[in-house]
Scaffold this motif. Structure first.
Motif, PDB file in Angstrom:
ATOM      1  N   GLU A 427       0.829  -1.199   0.000  1.00 34.66           N
ATOM      2  CA  GLU A 427       0.000   0.000   0.000  1.00 34.66           C
ATOM      3  C   GLU A 427       0.875   1.266   0.000  1.00 34.66           C
ATOM      4  N   HIS A 428       1.886   1.281   0.855  1.00 31.20           N
ATOM      5  CA  HIS A 428       2.685   2.494   0.981  1.00 31.20           C
ATOM      6  C   HIS A 428       3.724   2.631  -0.132  1.00 31.20           C
ATOM      7  N   ALA A 429       4.238   1.521  -0.624  1.00 30.12           N
ATOM      8  CA  ALA A 429       5.190   1.591  -1.736  1.00 30.12           C
ATOM      9  C   ALA A 429       4.485   2.059  -3.003  1.00 30.12           C
ATOM     10  N   ALA A 430       3.245   1.612  -3.173  1.00 29.46           N
ATOM     11  CA  ALA A 430       2.490   1.995  -4.378  1.00 29.46           C
ATOM     12  C   ALA A 430       2.216   3.495  -4.382  1.00 29.46           C
ATOM     13  N   ALA A 431       2.134   4.097  -3.210  1.00 28.94           N
ATOM     14  CA  ALA A 431       1.823   5.526  -3.119  1.00 28.94           C
ATOM     15  C   ALA A 431       3.032   6.406  -3.395  1.00 28.94           C
ATOM     16  N   LEU A 432       4.211   5.805  -3.448  1.00 27.42           N
ATOM     17  CA  LEU A 432       5.420   6.602  -3.694  1.00 27.42           C
ATOM     18  C   LEU A 432       5.595   6.865  -5.189  1.00 27.42           C
ATOM     19  N   PRO A 433       6.215   7.981  -5.529  1.00 29.26           N
ATOM     20  CA  PRO A 433       6.508   8.205  -6.946  1.00 29.26           C
ATOM     21  C   PRO A 433       7.645   7.296  -7.429  1.00 29.26           C
ATOM     22  N   ALA A 434       7.763   7.187  -8.750  1.00 26.58           N
ATOM     23  CA  ALA A 434       8.851   6.407  -9.355  1.00 26.58           C
ATOM     24  C   ALA A 434      10.181   6.905  -8.829  1.00 26.58           C
ATOM     25  N   GLY A 435      11.058   5.966  -8.509  1.00 24.59           N
ATOM     26  CA  GLY A 435      12.386   6.341  -8.035  1.00 24.59           C
ATOM     27  C   GLY A 435      12.572   6.122  -6.544  1.00 24.59           C
ATOM     28  N   ALA A 436      11.506   5.697  -5.852  1.00 25.39           N
ATOM     29  CA  ALA A 436      11.604   5.288  -4.441  1.00 25.39           C
ATOM     30  C   ALA A 436      12.288   6.333  -3.562  1.00 25.39           C
ATOM     31  N   GLY A 437      11.997   7.604  -3.843  1.00 22.37           N
ATOM     32  CA  GLY A 437      12.548   8.668  -2.997  1.00 22.37           C
ATOM     33  C   GLY A 437      14.062   8.701  -2.988  1.00 22.37           C
ATOM     34  N   LEU A 466      17.583   9.518   6.543  1.00 19.37           N
ATOM     35  CA  LEU A 466      16.717   9.358   7.713  1.00 19.37           C
ATOM     36  C   LEU A 466      15.239   9.553   7.381  1.00 19.37           C
ATOM     37  N   GLY A 467      14.959  10.176   6.244  1.00 19.17           N
ATOM     38  CA  GLY A 467      13.569  10.377   5.848  1.00 19.17           C
ATOM     39  C   GLY A 467      12.930   9.146   5.234  1.00 19.17           C
ATOM     40  N   HIS A 468      13.709   8.106   4.991  1.00 15.81           N
ATOM     41  CA  HIS A 468      13.170   6.924   4.331  1.00 15.81           C
ATOM     42  C   HIS A 468      12.568   5.937   5.319  1.00 15.81           C
ATOM     43  N   GLY A 469      11.512   5.288   4.881  1.00 19.42           N
ATOM     44  CA  GLY A 469      10.862   4.257   5.688  1.00 19.42           C
ATOM     45  C   GLY A 469      10.901   2.921   4.957  1.00 19.42           C
ATOM     46  N   PRO A 470      10.278   1.902   5.556  1.00 20.64           N
ATOM     47  CA  PRO A 470      10.274   0.571   4.938  1.00 20.64           C
ATOM     48  C   PRO A 470       9.705   0.588   3.519  1.00 20.64           C
ATOM     49  N   GLU A 471       8.731   1.473   3.283  1.00 21.36           N
ATOM     50  CA  GLU A 471       8.110   1.501   1.962  1.00 21.36           C
ATOM     51  C   GLU A 471       9.100   1.928   0.883  1.00 21.36           C
ATOM     52  N   HIS A 472      10.068   2.773   1.252  1.00 20.60           N
ATOM     53  CA  HIS A 472      11.050   3.209   0.257  1.00 20.60           C
ATOM     54  C   HIS A 472      11.970   2.069  -0.140  1.00 20.60           C
ATOM     55  N   VAL A 473      12.462   1.329   0.856  1.00 18.27           N
ATOM     56  CA  VAL A 473      13.393   0.254   0.506  1.00 18.27           C
ATOM     57  C   VAL A 473      12.655  -0.880  -0.211  1.00 18.27           C
ATOM     58  N   TYR A 474      11.399  -1.111   0.163  1.00 17.53           N
ATOM     59  CA  TYR A 474      10.638  -2.163  -0.540  1.00 17.53           C
ATOM     60  C   TYR A 474      10.411  -1.757  -1.992  1.00 17.53           C
ATOM     61  N   ARG A 475       9.991  -0.520  -2.201  1.00 17.52           N
ATOM     62  CA  ARG A 475       9.784  -0.076  -3.579  1.00 17.52           C
ATOM     63  C   ARG A 475      11.090  -0.117  -4.366  1.00 17.52           C
ATOM     64  N   ALA A 476      12.177   0.281  -3.716  1.00 20.28           N
ATOM     65  CA  ALA A 476      13.479   0.266  -4.389  1.00 20.28           C
ATOM     66  C   ALA A 476      13.840  -1.150  -4.833  1.00 20.28           C
ATOM     67  N   LEU A 477      13.470  -2.143  -4.028  1.00 19.16           N
ATOM     68  CA  LEU A 477      13.760  -3.533  -4.405  1.00 19.16           C
ATOM     69  C   LEU A 477      12.914  -3.962  -5.601  1.00 19.16           C
ATOM     70  N   LEU A 478      11.632  -3.591  -5.610  1.00 17.16           N
ATOM     71  CA  LEU A 478      10.776  -3.903  -6.766  1.00 17.16           C
ATOM     72  C   LEU A 478      11.346  -3.241  -8.023  1.00 17.16           C
ATOM     73  N   GLU A 479      11.759  -1.989  -7.875  1.00 15.81           N
ATOM     74  CA  GLU A 479      12.321  -1.274  -9.026  1.00 15.81           C
ATOM     75  C   GLU A 479      13.624  -1.928  -9.487  1.00 15.81           C
ATOM     76  N   ALA A 480      14.433  -2.377  -8.523  1.00 16.78           N
ATOM     77  CA  ALA A 480      15.692  -3.040  -8.888  1.00 16.78           C
ATOM     78  C   ALA A 480      15.410  -4.275  -9.731  1.00 16.78           C
ATOM     79  N   SER A 481      14.360  -5.009  -9.355  1.00  8.81           N
ATOM     80  CA  SER A 481      13.988  -6.197 -10.112  1.00  8.81           C
ATOM     81  C   SER A 481      13.612  -5.806 -11.549  1.00  8.81           C
TER      82      SER A 481
END
Lengths: 610, 610
Positions: A427-437, A466-481
């Motif tokens: 839910e939270h990763a989907a709400a982030l813009p492309a590029g995972a912050g 420090l501004g990043h949360g779990p949703e950023h790293v999760y989205r970054a992993l999906l993007e890496a894939s």
């Protein structure tokens, strides 16, 4: 030119014995030499074949509410994964009648053997061979019950398996780990595809192959992989020579399972050209690497092919034999049913996704991912895991590429982040813009398969603040894939291999729609999600149909069977999901992809720590 | 040579007016010009000073069970942190009588202002100025109550504060954010030290300073920081010119608070040489940068020093004035108590840790960390945050270095990993061998302070594989913090600045013993953990004692006062914890440190994405 080569190849193999198998497939080959034979092989598939009406009209009749012959006759696909086996019953119109999953009792053996308390080394990933038959029996029985089907309606059986999962056995097929002598010896146990114990051996094999300019090397992008067959054999030879010595047979787990189903002595082991071609440096033209090569690798390995790899080579879809009494009791189906030669799980996904034509990238997404593509031409593309003539479907060059950690990596990160499921993260990763912050990930947590073919590489996360949360790293992993996939597609196209369509299959596309949207956006391409959640299992079932032969099924070619049973445009009310690229994200992803490539370059370069 | 320079400097400043202050401290300076003055300053500290017996015998008498004069008289330290203020009451033997922490009602303003619903930009970190006095009042009252002490026993007050936390006020000291006109204007609010809004401005200031070869640049390792005073002023000038225009005074929050305590008009604002020296490019010799420099940065900034920075410069420990009526009511202490000029929180930790001598690195470990060191020589060490003559203690060159995210980063990772507290992480990370299983972290989640002085850099984790759990990444972060410290120590030593002893203070060493063990192991040095958990607060109290003067306290020098009140070897039964390096981990950490430096190089080089 390819045609000429193919005709030449065909001239070297024995044609199938049965009149029903008229389509051009790689024939029977002596496993040890790679040369054709046949005199010793008594094919008994016809015994189990049953005649059936033309199934092409099945769909039409079904629409009118009537049950056709094509709907009465069934095929069984057995899809052996890392944690469980799936059984799928389909009819000849491709309708899924029932499916069931049975977990392996011992799962992955990564901590310790069932026989000792000694901790396994970190790189180890083993399996228990008894689990395969036990779980298959449970899954098949449940499937028959749920489908309210009679085993007698099953026309053919196909088997796909993780690869290269392999084991040593005696001449009767008994795994050495199940003998008293070797039960506590870790090298006697089946090594799972993801077992990473053969790092040094892989390096040595690659180095010697390069030095000797082995001609087969180019088929694998210039590098053979840590997870392949001979590195695992050599690891055993060097770490546990007694096991190597005692083994009469080394073989893929998929081939072992089919051997268990159809019986026969070691000389008749039905070995798949798919597994041999992609994981054991075999080709229809040249067989296995030469004795001189193996000798250069290790003196005691010189005669490995002659002494330890008996059997005959069969293409997926060719009949390996029919179900024998012992196996019949174990899996709860009548004897005599034709069984196809095995195939690799991912490769079964290609027919399972209805992709019979060249230029369609079939992305089988699960624990890891395999991206497969058929092409009319053979091109030496650097970094491609393998090109095998007829390795996926007869008459085409099958390109295999892959990513070593996909669902596995997502699940690893989920656990790392202390999340019970993917709900909050998605839910939270989907709400982030492309590029995972700004978080940039490289997903080599299980090494890099394509294009670097290096299981010792590691993953990374950069751009953290420090501004990043779990949703950023999760989205970054999906993007890496997605970036890893984009890299592969660029390599294929730059190497002259056309990639025109994208079909996603396997379990992940259904459970992780955000991933597929990110894939589409990063590629800038439309992705079709095949409606079957059991793509490889469906593909295996189709191979079972091919093994049953034309007389029994009425299909005149593999293409016809695939189109009838697995059209990606939708079968029986299940419609394919078409995911279009969001063009507005193009430039953000272009920037992020550039960063991913920079980070990947650094990780494979100056930051390569092993 | 240093002696000569120091004598020269002293000759340029006005000597303290009071006979009690005989030790060499930087004197009173006109803030705007950096030149000596004094005629306008009416020091009233003597009014509040009370005579007291020689405190040197206090310890002995106390052992005999008798209360001495040194134990009856108290000093108050006020330690303003990022989230709360701590009040500490100690007697003149250094015994802690009571302490209390009061949180700021508004904490950090990072999301929105209390006056609007508009979201603040991501880089913003503000505070509410009313919180400082409100919380100080609560903490002081609670401390007096818990110590059962009479406010009349308080001999002096010292104040330390985060820096550079700064604000604009009118000529009477009213923060502009508390006026109707600017209450909803984010740039009118106090900018917290960690506010990162002035990226462009910092770049420009650095670029122009380098181009003009400003002589002050070398004192800061060649780079001034994103978190400093003038970048924040320039950010306001460019983003909210009306705020800049309306401000009669720009000042550090610590100076503002002391001004509130002692009163007086804007020309008499007691500004700390510590804050000015480390955060506003001021030096005793040259004052602030020149008008020509500021003009080159921005035409409207040319006269910022003359027009917006009124006041007089005082070294920490010098008397800024005595407690005035309004503030007296607010904090619950009688009027007339001498108040020291402010100091930076970390710098207060040096006297607070009993470090009066050169060569002791005092590591103040909290949200971020400051590592401070006194030396007899001034050496231009590249990357050092600042060297200020008498910036920490009179008569020595104070070197300041630091790491931007320490406790902050640990807490960020804990939340990221979904852990409620540090219990599980600490237990499992401690059980891992040195090197965190190959996970390599660079802890720049809040930028890099020393040595790169670049708040726009980001952190990273590399070497990740599926076998890693939360404990690996947590340990890797602790190790990264230790590697950052090792880098700093190597820089100082390579630059010719002796580092002989290591003292840890601040809250973290007491709550995170694993961190200190890793620091010791990575440095290969013994670390003394100062027994006071209130190092900066104790240091501030000592500065209050110095402000009270010799006649009131009997201390003949800062060194004598520091040794009597804050001996690191243990005071009043609290013993210092001595953490020795485990030599067996040396080579593992050497390897891991090398990887850390490689990753850091890459992140500051080709992987530098901003």
């Amino acid at each position: 030119m390819r045609r000429a080569l193919y005709t030449f190849l065909l001239s070297r193999v024995v044609q199938p014995q049965r009149a029903t198998q008229r389509w051009p497939v790689a024939g029977l080959l002596d496993a040890a030499t790679g040369r054709g034979h046949g005199q010793r092989v008594a094919l008994t598939c016809l015994a189990g074949a049953r005649t059936l009406g033309n199934p092409r009209g099945g769909q039409k009749f079904h629409a009118a509410g009537r049950t056709t012959m094509a709907e009465k006759k069934l095929a069984l696909g057995l899809d052996f994964g890392t944690e469980s086996v799936r059984a799928l019953l389909v009819d000849l119109t491709g309708r899924e009648r029932a499916s069931a999953v049975a977990k392996y009792r011992h799962g992955q053996l990564t901590d310790r053997l069932p026989t000792t308390n000694k901790k396994l080394p970190a790189a180890f990933a083993l399996q228990h061979p008894a689990d395969w038959m036990d779980s298959a029996g449970k899954a098949v029985r449940r499937t028959l019950r749920d489908a309210r089907a009679d085993g007698a309606a099953v026309l053919g059986i196909g088997v796909d398996f993780t690869s290269c999962t392999m084991l040593p056995t005696d001449r009767h097929g008994t795994p050495l780990c199940l003998t008293r002598q070797f039960a506590r010896q870790m090298h006697a146990w089946p090594k799972l595809w993801k077992h990473h114990g053969a790092v040094e051996q892989t390096d040595r094999i690659n180095e010697i192959a390069r030095r000797r300019r082995e001609s087969w090397l180019h088929r694998y992008g210039g590098v053979i992989g840590l997870e392949w067959f001979f590195p695992k054999v050599l690891e055993t030879l060097e770490s546990a020579p007694a096991v190597y010595e005692a083994a009469d047979v080394w073989l893929e787990a998929g081939d072992w399972f089919v051997w268990q189903l159809v019986g026969g002595d070691a000389a008749q082991i039905p070995r798949s050209t798919c597994q041999a071609g992609y994981k054991a440096m075999w080709s229809g033209k040249d067989g296995y690497p030469s004795r001189a090569f193996f000798k250069a690798v290790h003196a005691d390995l010189a005669d490995v092919v002659r002494d330890k790899i008996p059997g005959r080579l069969l293409a997926p879809g060719q009949c390996a034999g029919t179900l024998q009494a012992t196996a019949s009791r174990k899996i709860g189906l009548p004897t005599g049913i034709p069984v196809s030669a095995a195939t690799i799980d991912a490769h079964a996904g290609v027919p399972g996704a209805g992709a019979a034509e060249p230029g369609t990238l079939v992305m089988v997404l699960g624990t890891s991912s395999c991206h497969m593509l058929n092409a009319r031409e053979e091109q030496p593309v650097p970094g491609i895991a393998g090109v095998v003539d007829g390795g996926i479907l007869p008459g085409l060059f099958g390109y295999e590429t892959g990513q070593a950690a996909v669902g596995d990596a997502f699940d690893w990160l989920r656990r790392m982040l202390g999340q019970r499921d993917f709900g909050w993260l998605t839910e939270h990763a989907a709400a982030l813009p492309a590029g995972a912050g700004g978080v940039v990930c490289v997903d080599w947590m299980n090494g890099c398969r394509t294009p670097l073919m290096d299981g010792t590489l590691h993953g990374a996360m950069a751009g953290l603040s420090l501004g990043h949360g779990p949703e950023h790293v999760y989205r970054a992993l999906l993007e890496a894939s997605a970036f890893g996939l984009r890299w592969i597609v660029e390599l294929l196209r730059e190497g002259g291999v056309p990639v025109r369509r994208f079909v996603a299959t396997g379990g992940l596309p259904h459970h992780n729609p955000l991933l597929i949207q990110i894939y589409a956006d990063v590629l800038g391409e439309t992705i079709t999600v095949h409606p079957s959640e059991q793509g490889p299992a469906l593909g295996a079932a189709i191979l079972g149909v091919l093994a049953a032969g034309r007389a029994a099924t009425g299909f005149r070619s593999p293409t016809q069977a695939i189109r009838a049973m697995a059209a990606a445009t939708g079968t029986h009310g299940k419609r394919a999901r078409v995911v279009n690229a969001d063009r507005s994200k193009r430039s953000a992803y272009a920037k992020a992809y550039h960063r991913y490539r920079q980070l990947a370059d650094a990780l494979a370069g100056e930051l390569r720590w092993t």
